[in-house]
Design a protein around this motif. Structure first.
Motif, PDB file in Angstrom:
ATOM      1  N   ILE A 124     -57.801 -32.070  46.225  1.00 10.23           N
ATOM      2  CA  ILE A 124     -57.338 -30.711  46.522  1.00 10.23           C
ATOM      3  C   ILE A 124     -57.072 -30.608  48.012  1.00 10.23           C
ATOM      4  CG2 ILE A 124     -57.924 -28.253  46.463  1.00 10.23           C
ATOM      5  CD1 ILE A 124     -59.859 -28.982  44.130  1.00 10.23           C
ATOM      6  N   GLU A 125     -55.897 -30.143  48.364  1.00 12.65           N
ATOM      7  CA  GLU A 125     -55.536 -30.001  49.771  1.00 12.65           C
ATOM      8  C   GLU A 125     -55.868 -28.604  50.285  1.00 12.65           C
ATOM      9  OE1 GLU A 125     -51.815 -31.228  51.468  1.00 12.65           O
ATOM     10  OE2 GLU A 125     -51.493 -32.548  49.757  1.00 12.65           O
ATOM     11  N   VAL A 126     -56.284 -28.555  51.530  1.00 10.57           N
ATOM     12  CA  VAL A 126     -56.452 -27.281  52.216  1.00 10.57           C
ATOM     13  C   VAL A 126     -55.103 -26.948  52.823  1.00 10.57           C
ATOM     14  CG1 VAL A 126     -57.614 -26.101  54.106  1.00 10.57           C
ATOM     15  CG2 VAL A 126     -58.894 -27.692  52.663  1.00 10.57           C
ATOM     16  N   ASN A 127     -54.537 -25.800  52.431  1.00 12.73           N
ATOM     17  CA  ASN A 127     -53.217 -25.403  52.919  1.00 12.73           C
ATOM     18  C   ASN A 127     -53.220 -25.069  54.400  1.00 12.73           C
ATOM     19  OD1 ASN A 127     -52.266 -25.599  50.257  1.00 12.73           O
ATOM     20  ND2 ASN A 127     -52.763 -23.463  49.856  1.00 12.73           N
ATOM     21  N   PHE A 128     -54.323 -24.493  54.865  1.00 19.84           N
ATOM     22  CA  PHE A 128     -54.397 -24.025  56.242  1.00 19.84           C
ATOM     23  C   PHE A 128     -55.850 -24.050  56.673  1.00 19.84           C
ATOM     24  CE2 PHE A 128     -54.884 -20.582  59.366  1.00 19.84           C
ATOM     25  CZ  PHE A 128     -53.900 -20.906  60.264  1.00 19.84           C
TER      26      PHE A 128
END
Length: 103
Positions: free
Chosen positions: A38-42
């Protein structure tokens, strides 16, 4: 947050005992999400922003935006100053229940 705002479903609000611990919590969240794919968008720390002089005086606030979930990690001084619980008091509260360790 669902039903109150259109940018996320949940806020996570957490506090470290110090600025170092607040940053470590944020880094731990990012590392755990990365392991799950899961990527952190910001990701942003207000203390890191040189243009925001007030952040130096009012403590640390780290923001992680994962889309449906936005995490706010504070040191105690910043959590009291920004008082997000009061600002978003109309949102339903879901208390974290610590899971027992499997033996």
């Amino acid at each position: 947050m669902r039903g109150l705002v259109n940018f996320c479903d949940y806020f996570i609000i957490a506090t470290g005992t110090s600025d170092r611990q607040a940053k470590a919590i944020a880094e731990g969240i990012e590392e755990g999400l990365f392991k799950e794919g899961i990527e952190v968008n910001f990701s942003r720390s207000l203390k890191a922003l040189k243009s925001l002089q007030f952040s130096q005086e009012n403590g640390v606030w780290v923001l992680l935006d994962m889309g449906d979930v936005v995490a706010h990690i504070f040191d105690p001084q910043a959590r009291e100053f920004y008082a997000l619980e009061h600002l978003w008091q109309d949102a339903a509260k879901i208390e974290y229940k610590k899971r027992s360790k499997i033996k």
